[in-house]
Design a protein around this motif. Structure first.
Motif, short mmCIF file in Angstrom:
data_model
loop_
_atom_site.label_atom_id
_atom_site.label_comp_id
_atom_site.label_asym_id
_atom_site.label_seq_id
_atom_site.Cartn_x
_atom_site.Cartn_y
_atom_site.Cartn_z
N ALA A 125 0.84 -1.20 0.00
CA ALA A 125 0.00 0.00 0.00
C ALA A 125 0.87 1.25 0.00
O ALA A 125 0.57 2.23 -0.69
CB ALA A 125 -0.92 -0.01 1.22
N LEU A 126 1.97 1.22 0.76
CA LEU A 126 2.87 2.37 0.80
C LEU A 126 3.51 2.60 -0.56
O LEU A 126 3.63 3.75 -1.01
CB LEU A 126 3.95 2.13 1.86
N GLN A 127 3.90 1.53 -1.24
CA GLN A 127 4.47 1.67 -2.57
C GLN A 127 3.46 2.25 -3.55
O GLN A 127 3.80 3.10 -4.38
CB GLN A 127 4.97 0.31 -3.07
N MET A 128 2.20 1.81 -3.44
CA MET A 128 1.16 2.34 -4.32
C MET A 128 0.93 3.82 -4.05
O MET A 128 0.78 4.62 -4.98
CB MET A 128 -0.13 1.55 -4.12
N VAL A 129 0.92 4.20 -2.77
CA VAL A 129 0.72 5.61 -2.42
C VAL A 129 1.87 6.45 -2.95
O VAL A 129 1.67 7.54 -3.50
CB VAL A 129 0.58 5.76 -0.89
N ARG A 130 3.11 5.95 -2.79
CA ARG A 130 4.26 6.69 -3.28
C ARG A 130 4.21 6.85 -4.80
O ARG A 130 4.51 7.93 -5.33
CB ARG A 130 5.54 5.97 -2.88
N GLU A 135 1.52 6.84 -6.66
CA GLU A 135 0.44 7.78 -6.98
C GLU A 135 0.86 9.22 -6.71
O GLU A 135 0.56 10.12 -7.49
CB GLU A 135 -0.80 7.42 -6.17
N LEU A 136 1.57 9.43 -5.60
CA LEU A 136 2.05 10.78 -5.29
C LEU A 136 3.04 11.27 -6.34
O LEU A 136 3.01 12.43 -6.74
CB LEU A 136 2.70 10.79 -3.90
N ASN A 186 4.15 14.79 -10.96
CA ASN A 186 4.48 15.00 -12.37
C ASN A 186 3.36 15.71 -13.10
O ASN A 186 3.60 16.59 -13.94
CB ASN A 186 4.78 13.65 -13.03
N GLU A 187 2.12 15.32 -12.78
CA GLU A 187 0.97 15.96 -13.43
C GLU A 187 0.88 17.43 -13.04
O GLU A 187 0.62 18.30 -13.88
CB GLU A 187 -0.31 15.23 -13.04
N ILE A 188 1.09 17.71 -11.75
CA ILE A 188 1.05 19.10 -11.28
C ILE A 188 2.16 19.92 -11.94
O ILE A 188 1.94 21.06 -12.36
CB ILE A 188 1.16 19.15 -9.75
N ALA A 189 3.36 19.33 -12.04
CA ALA A 189 4.47 20.04 -12.68
C ALA A 189 4.15 20.35 -14.14
O ALA A 189 4.44 21.45 -14.63
CB ALA A 189 5.74 19.21 -12.57
#
Length: 225
Positions: free
Chosen positions: A75-80, A82-83, A88-91
């Motif tokens: 779950a932590l890997q998935m969250v990382r 996604e973040l 990248n999308e925000i940039a």
């Protein structure tokens, strides 16, 4: 002789009684020790069972904890991931915002149609590229602009110099002259694929503006790679 024999019988009898008594005492003590061992083993039985149950419980708890740890790690890997994708999308959105804000900044009081140097980036596979070409109007009062734009990529092929219209390179483009109609700016963007053996040298853009006033624009930009 007869008196000596009579005196020896009591001693023999006593010896026999002693031996029999010793045997009986030994049997009694042996049975007592066996019974005590049995009672001890019986009393220890519940303790062993409890230990086995505790061991099974501990193993089950360890398995649950291990599974929970693996799930938490995934779950932590998935969250990382996604973040990272969101960053990248925000940039990319911030870059687009800065780009379009620069386009909107007026430079003169008169209407002026101009071309922005094209943006070319590498695609997913060799020979594929993403492009964005912008035609804009810099003015304090933006009137509706209309016309057409033609885009081509020139370079060197197997047989010498050659030029490809955008419609020959990009699946999303069906005509050589693309229609223009905008008040502030218009972006032509998509994906293009270069033929094998073709070495691009420049991007050629020719825009014909009919409104708000007739204007011809031609630019040749070096291929960025």
């Amino acid at each position: 002789m007869s008196r000596d024999s009579g005196q020896g019988r009591p001693g023999t009898l006593y010896l026999l009684l002693f031996v029999v008594g010793a045997v009986l005492i030994g049997m009694y003590l042996g049975r007592h020790m066996v019974e005590q061992d049995v009672r001890t083993a019986t009393a220890a039985g519940p303790d062993v069972t409890a230990l086995e149950q505790s061991l099974r419980k501990a193993r089950a708890e360890l398995e649950v904890s291990t599974t929970r740890h693996d799930v938490d790690r995934q779950a932590l890997q998935m969250v990382r991931a996604e973040l990272a994708a969101q960053k990248n999308e925000i940039a990319a959105l911030e870059e687009d915002l800065r780009f379009y804000r620069g386009l909107m900044a007026p430079e003169t009081t008169d209407a002026l149609i101009s071309l922005v140097p094209p943006e070319i980036t590498y695609g997913a596979t060799p020979g594929e590229y993403s492009y964005r070409i912008v035609v804009l109007q810099r003015a304090r009062k933006h009137e509706w602009a209309s016309g057409s734009v033609a885009i081509a990529v020139s370079g060197t092929g197997i047989d010498g110099p050659v030029s490809y219209a955008l419609a020959e390179l990009s699946e999303g483009v069906t005509e050589n002259d693309l229609e223009l109609g905008f008040r502030y700016f218009q972006a032509v963007e998509g994906e293009l694929s270069l033929p094998q053996g073709f070495q691009p040298l420049a991007i050629e853009i020719a825009a014909t503006v009919q409104k708000p006033r007739k204007l011809q624009l031609k630019e040749r930009y070096p291929w960025p790679f």
